[in-house]
Design an enzyme around this catalytic site. Sequence first.
Site, PDB file in Angstrom:
ATOM      1  N   LYS A 206       0.817  -1.221   0.000  1.00 18.13           N
ATOM      2  CA  LYS A 206       0.000   0.000   0.000  1.00 18.13           C
ATOM      3  C   LYS A 206       0.849   1.268   0.000  1.00 18.13           C
ATOM      4  O   LYS A 206       2.038   1.254   0.295  1.00 18.13           O
ATOM      5  CB  LYS A 206      -1.004  -0.045   1.151  1.00 18.13           C
ATOM      6  CG  LYS A 206      -2.157  -0.993   0.753  1.00 18.13           C
ATOM      7  CD  LYS A 206      -3.357  -0.940   1.640  1.00 18.13           C
ATOM      8  CE  LYS A 206      -4.428  -1.863   1.032  1.00 18.13           C
ATOM      9  NZ  LYS A 206      -5.489  -2.191   1.981  1.00 18.13           N
ATOM     10  N   ARG A 241      -3.851 -10.069   4.419  1.00 19.15           N
ATOM     11  CA  ARG A 241      -4.234 -10.145   2.997  1.00 19.15           C
ATOM     12  C   ARG A 241      -3.056  -9.608   2.192  1.00 19.15           C
ATOM     13  O   ARG A 241      -2.736  -8.420   2.292  1.00 19.15           O
ATOM     14  CB  ARG A 241      -5.493  -9.292   2.794  1.00 19.15           C
ATOM     15  CG  ARG A 241      -5.966  -9.186   1.353  1.00 19.15           C
ATOM     16  CD  ARG A 241      -7.135  -8.211   1.271  1.00 19.15           C
ATOM     17  NE  ARG A 241      -7.664  -8.115  -0.083  1.00 19.15           N
ATOM     18  CZ  ARG A 241      -7.172  -7.334  -1.028  1.00 19.15           C
ATOM     19  NH1 ARG A 241      -6.149  -6.545  -0.786  1.00 19.15           N
ATOM     20  NH2 ARG A 241      -7.726  -7.308  -2.223  1.00 19.15           N
TER      21      ARG A 241
HETATM   22  N1  HH2 Z   1      -7.518  -3.660   0.509  1.00 23.75           N
HETATM   23  C1  HH2 Z   1      -7.813  -3.627  -0.794  1.00 23.75           C
HETATM   24  C2  HH2 Z   1      -8.891  -4.340  -1.293  1.00 23.75           C
HETATM   25  N2  HH2 Z   1      -9.661  -5.079  -0.487  1.00 23.75           N
HETATM   26  N3  HH2 Z   1     -10.166  -5.878   1.657  1.00 23.75           N
HETATM   27  C3  HH2 Z   1      -9.898  -5.927   2.953  1.00 23.75           C
HETATM   28  N4  HH2 Z   1     -10.677  -6.665   3.762  1.00 23.75           N
HETATM   29  N5  HH2 Z   1      -8.858  -5.236   3.505  1.00 23.75           N
HETATM   30  C4  HH2 Z   1      -8.039  -4.473   2.747  1.00 23.75           C
HETATM   31  O1  HH2 Z   1      -7.104  -3.847   3.306  1.00 23.75           O
HETATM   32  C5  HH2 Z   1      -8.286  -4.406   1.345  1.00 23.75           C
HETATM   33  C6  HH2 Z   1      -9.385  -5.142   0.827  1.00 23.75           C
HETATM   34  C7  HH2 Z   1      -6.973  -2.811  -1.700  1.00 23.75           C
HETATM   35  O2  HH2 Z   1      -7.451  -2.981  -2.929  1.00 23.75           O
HETATM   36  P1  HH2 Z   1      -6.769  -2.471  -4.221  1.00 23.75           P
HETATM   37  O3  HH2 Z   1      -6.254  -1.131  -3.921  1.00 23.75           O
HETATM   38  O4  HH2 Z   1      -7.729  -2.630  -5.317  1.00 23.75           O
HETATM   39  O5  HH2 Z   1      -5.532  -3.386  -4.443  1.00 23.75           O
HETATM   40  P2  HH2 Z   1      -5.294  -4.916  -4.186  1.00 23.75           P
HETATM   41  O6  HH2 Z   1      -6.595  -5.634  -4.321  1.00 23.75           O
HETATM   42  O7  HH2 Z   1      -4.291  -5.278  -5.243  1.00 23.75           O
HETATM   43  O8  HH2 Z   1      -4.756  -4.995  -2.807  1.00 23.75           O
END
Ligand code: HH2
Length: 261
Positions: A206, A241
């Site tokens: 992130k 995750r």
């Molecule tokens: N972060 C992302 C997506 N879904 N779900 C949970 N429960 N916690 C998180 O921290 C979380 C999540 C970030 O999504 P995105 O920025 O689209 O990137 P990526 O899915 O590659 O991590």
Amino acid sequence: MKVMGIVNVTPDSFSDGGEFLDHERAIEHGMELARVGADMLDIGGESTRPGAEPVPVEEELRRVITVVEGLSGVVPVSIDTTKAEVARAAIDAGAVMVNDVTALRGDPAMAGLCAETGVEVVIMHMLGTPRTMQDDPRYGNVVDEVQEFLAVQAGVAEAAGIAREKLWIDPGIGFGKTVEHNLRLLRATDRFARMNIPVLVGASRKGFIGKLDRDAPESERLGGTIAACLAARAGGAAMVRVHDVREVVQALRVASAIESV
Ligand code: HH2
């Protein structure tokens, strides 16, 4: 601690070839993550990155359902969606968890669907919406406010008939937070863990990691990802995750070996 591997089925992830090839590559990627130690896979067809635009339901279904079908026989699958229609199709295709970044606030049919199907549900904190959430987020006390939100939404889930044992809570690293907010939340993992609902933490690659390391691009945030996962582990998180499953599993194994020697 468990590891949830990320399988994004979005145009910037598996879209080099035709439709069949996209799904095939996403499934292969998921199988590889399972092989190197993912306890579960989170499959998503809509980016929730800062500034991301929503994806129409038909397109999201087209992206994810074949992948859920292909992987759910191999490893438990979570569906990362804010739409009840997508969640329903994914559950029919074998998903056992709904990871709804709106914490059941996005689609009025989501809580009922989760209650009726008995799936596990992630309640994640987000300030605002993905389009606007990084526009100057402010809190009085970020840890108190996130904890209060998670407690309220866990109550909403239970009131809708979702069993407490099915719930997970997630502080939502990067969802309407400055670098300092993210650090304070990671450091407070033990407070979330004391809410007696398993804690999921998603810090993988992130933006705050880049900001702490001279704007390192996403491809160079593995060290920071591991540091954040170890902090989450130390605070009692039940699952992280991540994209880099192999490396994170190794770090966790070494941490627990040191602890138990
Ligand atoms: N972060 C992302 C997506 N879904 N779900 C949970 N429960 N916690 C998180 O921290 C979380 C999540 C970030 O999504 P995105 O920025 O689209 O990137 P990526 O899915 O590659 O991590």
